[in-house]
Design a protein around this motif. Structure first.
Motif, short mmCIF file in Angstrom:
data_model
loop_
_atom_site.label_atom_id
_atom_site.label_comp_id
_atom_site.label_asym_id
_atom_site.label_seq_id
_atom_site.Cartn_x
_atom_site.Cartn_y
_atom_site.Cartn_z
N SER A 183 -4.20 8.05 0.65
CA SER A 183 -3.57 6.66 1.10
C SER A 183 -4.19 6.14 2.37
CB SER A 183 -2.06 7.05 1.19
OG SER A 183 -1.50 7.24 -0.02
N ARG A 184 -4.46 6.97 3.27
CA ARG A 184 -4.90 6.71 4.77
C ARG A 184 -6.30 6.01 4.33
NH1 ARG A 184 -3.40 11.93 6.14
NH2 ARG A 184 -5.58 12.79 6.69
N LEU A 230 0.78 -1.00 0.07
CA LEU A 230 0.18 -0.08 0.00
C LEU A 230 1.02 1.22 -0.06
CD1 LEU A 230 -2.57 -0.96 2.60
CD2 LEU A 230 -3.01 -0.61 0.40
N PRO A 231 0.35 2.44 -0.58
CA PRO A 231 1.22 3.51 -0.47
C PRO A 231 1.62 3.92 0.97
CG PRO A 231 -0.74 3.93 -1.82
CD PRO A 231 -0.87 2.50 -1.29
N THR A 232 2.78 4.38 1.18
CA THR A 232 3.21 4.61 2.55
C THR A 232 3.20 6.20 3.04
OG1 THR A 232 5.42 4.67 1.72
CG2 THR A 232 4.44 2.82 2.80
N ASP A 233 2.81 7.22 1.99
CA ASP A 233 2.69 8.51 2.30
C ASP A 233 1.45 8.92 3.22
OD1 ASP A 233 0.34 9.79 0.37
OD2 ASP A 233 1.42 8.21 -0.79
#
Length: 210
Positions: A172-173, A164-167
């Motif tokens: 992303s959340r 999953l995107p980590t930003d």
């Protein structure tokens, strides 16, 4: 009822009613597949709302309204100049599809759990439609939340993984929450819909209280 009287057939009756409306009502006669799409979407949402409220009487009515949309589209399709089809063709195609995609019930295939049943369905569907990816065919018109959960479910079902995107962006959340919902067996769209409705009720109460 005497033995020579035909048994009631409500489905045939409503098909006949739809035919009469198409021929005898100007509004019904002017509708097309395209003009009916908003009604189809609205009725599907109203079915979901009845389920959320556990309102069985309303659910029965809303399912009837949704059935009306199916009958309406099938009735319009009968009028196509070169490729007409009707509600019987819709039902026959559905029956064939259900048998074809459930070989663990209608054939010799074995599916030991729900995930295996889902995989089997998707494999059959992908082969039938000659799709190159399990992610093809997910409607672009779905809400972003529902589409994200659909993508997540298909990935998990087919053993496809990517980080999953980590930003820390909002998107992303939200995506991480969708993944969490899937992992715990929850429908993210339904959960948000119910929570938003409860909050709306509290806001309305606060508004009325002045």
């Amino acid at each position: 009822m005497t033995t020579d009287q035909a048994a009631p057939d409500p489905l045939r009756d409503v098909v006949a009613v739809m035919d009469r409306l198409r021929q005898g009502c100007r509004w019904n006669a002017e509708q097309t597949h395209a003009t009916l799409v908003p009604y189809l979407i609205e009725e599907a949402h109203e079915v979901a709302e009845a389920v959320d409220h556990d309102d069985r009487d309303n659910l029965r009515e809303e399912l009837g309204d949704l059935l009306l949309q199916v009958l309406f589209h099938a009735r319009i399709a009968q009028e196509h100049p070169t490729d007409p089809w009707d509600i019987d063709d819709v039902a026959a195609a559905l029956s064939e599809k259900l048998i074809r995609r459930n070989p663990h019930v209608f054939g010799d295939a074995v599916a030991d759990d729900i995930d295996a049943i889902h995989r089997q369905w998707e494999e059959r569907k992908q082969a039938e439609k000659a799709r190159g990816s399990v992610f093809e065919g997910i409607p672009l018109g779905l809400s972003a939340l529902a589409r994200a959960q659909k993508v997540t479910a298909r990935a998990a079902r087919n053993g496809i993984a990517a980080p999953l995107p980590t930003d820390d962006s909002l998107g992303s959340r939200l995506l991480a929450l969708v993944a969490e919902a899937h992992a715990t067996g929850l429908d993210a769209e339904g959960e948000l819909r119910r929570a938003a409705r409860a909050w709306e009720d509290r806001l309305s109460a606060a508004e009325s209280a002045g």
